[in-house]
Design a protein around this motif. Structure first.
Motif, PDB file in Angstrom:
ATOM      1  N   LEU A 125      57.877  32.994  48.893  1.00 30.48           N
ATOM      2  CA  LEU A 125      57.158  32.343  49.984  1.00 30.48           C
ATOM      3  C   LEU A 125      56.244  33.318  50.716  1.00 30.48           C
ATOM      4  CD1 LEU A 125      59.994  30.085  51.452  1.00 30.48           C
ATOM      5  CD2 LEU A 125      58.029  29.369  50.077  1.00 30.48           C
ATOM      6  N   LEU A 126      56.704  34.546  50.910  1.00 31.28           N
ATOM      7  CA  LEU A 126      55.868  35.560  51.561  1.00 31.28           C
ATOM      8  C   LEU A 126      54.652  35.891  50.700  1.00 31.28           C
ATOM      9  CD1 LEU A 126      55.299  37.607  53.785  1.00 31.28           C
ATOM     10  CD2 LEU A 126      56.807  39.225  52.590  1.00 31.28           C
ATOM     11  N   THR A 127      54.862  36.004  49.394  1.00 28.21           N
ATOM     12  CA  THR A 127      53.755  36.299  48.477  1.00 28.21           C
ATOM     13  C   THR A 127      52.735  35.173  48.495  1.00 28.21           C
ATOM     14  OG1 THR A 127      55.316  37.490  47.053  1.00 28.21           O
ATOM     15  CG2 THR A 127      53.166  36.958  46.116  1.00 28.21           C
ATOM     16  N   LEU A 128      53.217  33.933  48.531  1.00 30.22           N
ATOM     17  CA  LEU A 128      52.311  32.785  48.600  1.00 30.22           C
ATOM     18  C   LEU A 128      51.539  32.794  49.914  1.00 30.22           C
ATOM     19  CD1 LEU A 128      51.201  30.085  47.605  1.00 30.22           C
ATOM     20  CD2 LEU A 128      53.250  28.978  48.535  1.00 30.22           C
ATOM     21  N   PHE A 129      52.217  33.122  51.005  1.00 30.83           N
ATOM     22  CA  PHE A 129      51.548  33.172  52.303  1.00 30.83           C
ATOM     23  C   PHE A 129      50.444  34.225  52.299  1.00 30.83           C
ATOM     24  CE2 PHE A 129      51.188  34.866  56.657  1.00 30.83           C
ATOM     25  CZ  PHE A 129      50.820  33.710  57.330  1.00 30.83           C
ATOM     26  N   ILE A 130      50.710  35.390  51.722  1.00 37.97           N
ATOM     27  CA  ILE A 130      49.701  36.448  51.638  1.00 37.97           C
ATOM     28  C   ILE A 130      48.517  35.978  50.791  1.00 37.97           C
ATOM     29  CG2 ILE A 130      49.244  38.773  50.758  1.00 37.97           C
ATOM     30  CD1 ILE A 130      52.153  39.470  51.497  1.00 37.97           C
ATOM     31  N   ASN A 131      48.821  35.263  49.716  1.00 39.50           N
ATOM     32  CA  ASN A 131      47.766  34.709  48.868  1.00 39.50           C
ATOM     33  C   ASN A 131      46.865  33.783  49.684  1.00 39.50           C
ATOM     34  OD1 ASN A 131      46.414  32.768  47.041  1.00 39.50           O
ATOM     35  ND2 ASN A 131      47.625  33.708  45.427  1.00 39.50           N
ATOM     36  N   LEU A 132      47.471  32.893  50.458  1.00 42.95           N
ATOM     37  CA  LEU A 132      46.699  31.950  51.267  1.00 42.95           C
ATOM     38  C   LEU A 132      45.912  32.668  52.361  1.00 42.95           C
ATOM     39  CD1 LEU A 132      49.306  29.062  51.627  1.00 42.95           C
ATOM     40  CD2 LEU A 132      47.279  29.112  50.152  1.00 42.95           C
ATOM     41  N   MET A 133      46.463  33.739  52.907  1.00 44.03           N
ATOM     42  CA  MET A 133      45.756  34.490  53.927  1.00 44.03           C
ATOM     43  C   MET A 133      44.538  35.203  53.340  1.00 44.03           C
ATOM     44  SD  MET A 133      46.904  33.847  56.839  1.00 44.03           S
ATOM     45  CE  MET A 133      47.120  32.197  56.149  1.00 44.03           C
ATOM     46  N   TYR A 134      44.658  35.674  52.113  1.00 45.99           N
ATOM     47  CA  TYR A 134      43.493  36.256  51.439  1.00 45.99           C
ATOM     48  C   TYR A 134      42.367  35.221  51.371  1.00 45.99           C
ATOM     49  CZ  TYR A 134      40.372  37.761  47.719  1.00 45.99           C
ATOM     50  OH  TYR A 134      39.243  38.087  47.001  1.00 45.99           O
ATOM     51  N   GLN A 135      42.738  33.981  51.105  1.00 43.59           N
ATOM     52  CA  GLN A 135      41.737  32.936  50.903  1.00 43.59           C
ATOM     53  C   GLN A 135      41.031  32.517  52.194  1.00 43.59           C
ATOM     54  OE1 GLN A 135      42.864  29.674  48.182  1.00 43.59           O
ATOM     55  NE2 GLN A 135      44.740  30.833  47.772  1.00 43.59           N
ATOM     56  N   PHE A 136      41.511  32.963  53.321  1.00 47.39           N
ATOM     57  CA  PHE A 136      40.898  32.601  54.601  1.00 47.39           C
ATOM     58  C   PHE A 136      39.412  32.937  54.624  1.00 47.39           C
ATOM     59  CE2 PHE A 136      39.854  34.276  58.952  1.00 47.39           C
ATOM     60  CZ  PHE A 136      39.663  33.044  59.553  1.00 47.39           C
ATOM     61  N   TRP A 137      39.056  34.153  54.234  1.00 49.19           N
ATOM     62  CA  TRP A 137      37.662  34.605  54.329  1.00 49.19           C
ATOM     63  C   TRP A 137      36.765  33.967  53.279  1.00 49.19           C
ATOM     64  CZ3 TRP A 137      34.872  38.253  51.050  1.00 49.19           C
ATOM     65  CH2 TRP A 137      35.557  38.563  49.868  1.00 49.19           C
ATOM     66  N   LEU A 138      37.372  33.300  52.299  1.00 50.20           N
ATOM     67  CA  LEU A 138      36.586  32.673  51.244  1.00 50.20           C
ATOM     68  C   LEU A 138      35.852  31.427  51.738  1.00 50.20           C
ATOM     69  CD1 LEU A 138      39.135  32.818  48.268  1.00 50.20           C
ATOM     70  CD2 LEU A 138      37.426  34.527  48.947  1.00 50.20           C
ATOM     71  N   HIS A 139      36.304  30.862  52.860  1.00 50.63           N
ATOM     72  CA  HIS A 139      35.718  29.620  53.365  1.00 50.63           C
ATOM     73  C   HIS A 139      34.532  29.927  54.285  1.00 50.63           C
ATOM     74  CE1 HIS A 139      39.812  28.608  52.112  1.00 50.63           C
ATOM     75  NE2 HIS A 139      39.364  27.385  51.913  1.00 50.63           N
TER      76      HIS A 139
END
Length: 305
Positions: free
Chosen positions: A158-172
């Protein structure tokens, strides 16, 4: 898990603050533009993230029992005690995320939640945290359960998935240009703009989280083109400013189609087929939209010849 909850809360607060700074900047930048900045899109995203944080207080997640079962029957117990193991977890999580994301676009049941993320008609950093309040109930955890079954602790997954989603923040973001050679390996704002576009040429592409390599490997990578500007939002744009409509309209239409289906087979297909599928054909799946677009292009070419 409690510490993870606090960490995600702090990061979410930071993300919202940065998105608001961008919103103010874009408002001033587009003050005299033909299409001004739409603040209601930001408010809808904020309503989504607040609702999800409140729902997180309730024991409604399907991830808990799914992960518990996978952990109970794990075949190994993985210790992240080396860089190689961390790298293996990262690649494994990216692989699972790719197929989760691809299924979210190609299976209508999962799309009913994921469509909320694609509902904004403008792409901004606030789009990143509009994820749909029904995510924990749709069973998407099954795509990451293999990592737990292989022996990675549920909280680490779950932590790894959260970090993945946080990386994607700047993509938008629409204001970050292409990034050279990084485009070949990593998911970038340019690649993600294509993912959020409703242009027929761009549909169902660029599913990666941090990396873009699985899209290139499985044939779902599409490059952003200067001659084809991205149009954001859904194929049939969402125009409602009511958060309940935005969150549940795709579930409502799915339930309607299942109930009104003439056969059990058609009802099941409404759930598992791509968005836009119709029993008699002539729907609006990506494939059908592309066939119609190509047919129109050929007719136009003949008419002009």
């Amino acid at each position: 898990m409690e510490e993870l909850g606090k960490f995600t809360l702090y990061v979410t607060a930071f993300v919202i603050a940065v998105s608001m700074v961008e919103a103010v900047w874009l408002t001033r930048k587009n003050r005299n533009a033909a299409t001004p900045f739409a603040w209601h899109e930001v408010w809808l995203s904020l309503a989504d993230v607040v609702a999800r944080k409140l729902l997180a207080l309730l024991p409604l997640s399907l991830a808990t029992p799914v992960f518990a079962l996978a952990w109970e029957h794990r075949i190994f117990t993985v210790e992240l005690n080396s860089a190689l193991m961390v790298l293996a977890l990262f690649i494994g999580q990216e692989f699972c995320y790719y197929w989760y994301h691809r299924a979210s676009h190609r299976i209508r049941f999962f799309w009913a939640t994921h469509a909320v993320h694609h509902s904004p008609n403008q792409l901004t950093l606030s789009t990143a945290y509009r994820l749909g309040v029904t995510g924990k109930l749709s069973g998407s955890a099954i795509f990451f359960a293999p990592l737990v079954w292989l022996g990675v602790r549920p909280e680490v997954v779950l932590l790894t998935l959260f970090i993945n989603l946080m990386y994607q923040f700047w993509l938008h973001a629409t204001w970050i240009p292409k990034l050279g050679w990084l485009e070949y390996v990593f998911n970038t704002p340019s690649s993600h703009r294509v993912h959020h576009a409703s242009n027929v040429e761009y549909l169902d592409a660029n599913y990666g989280g941090v990396l873009i390599i699985f899209d290139r490997l499985f044939g779902t990578y599409v490059e952003e083109r200067a001659d084809e500007p991205c149009r954001y939002g859904l194929v049939t744009p969402s125009t409602s400013r009511n958060p309940f409509v935005v969150e549940f309209e795709h579930w409502a239409t799915l339930i309607r189609d299942v109930v009104m289906a003439k056969t059990v087979r058609a009802a099941i297909n409404h759930v598992i087929r791509p968005p836009g599928w119709m029993p008699e054909g002539g729907g609006e799946t990506t494939e059908e939209l592309r066939r119609k677009s190509e047919a129109a292009r050929r007719e136009c070419k003949v008419a002009n010849s």
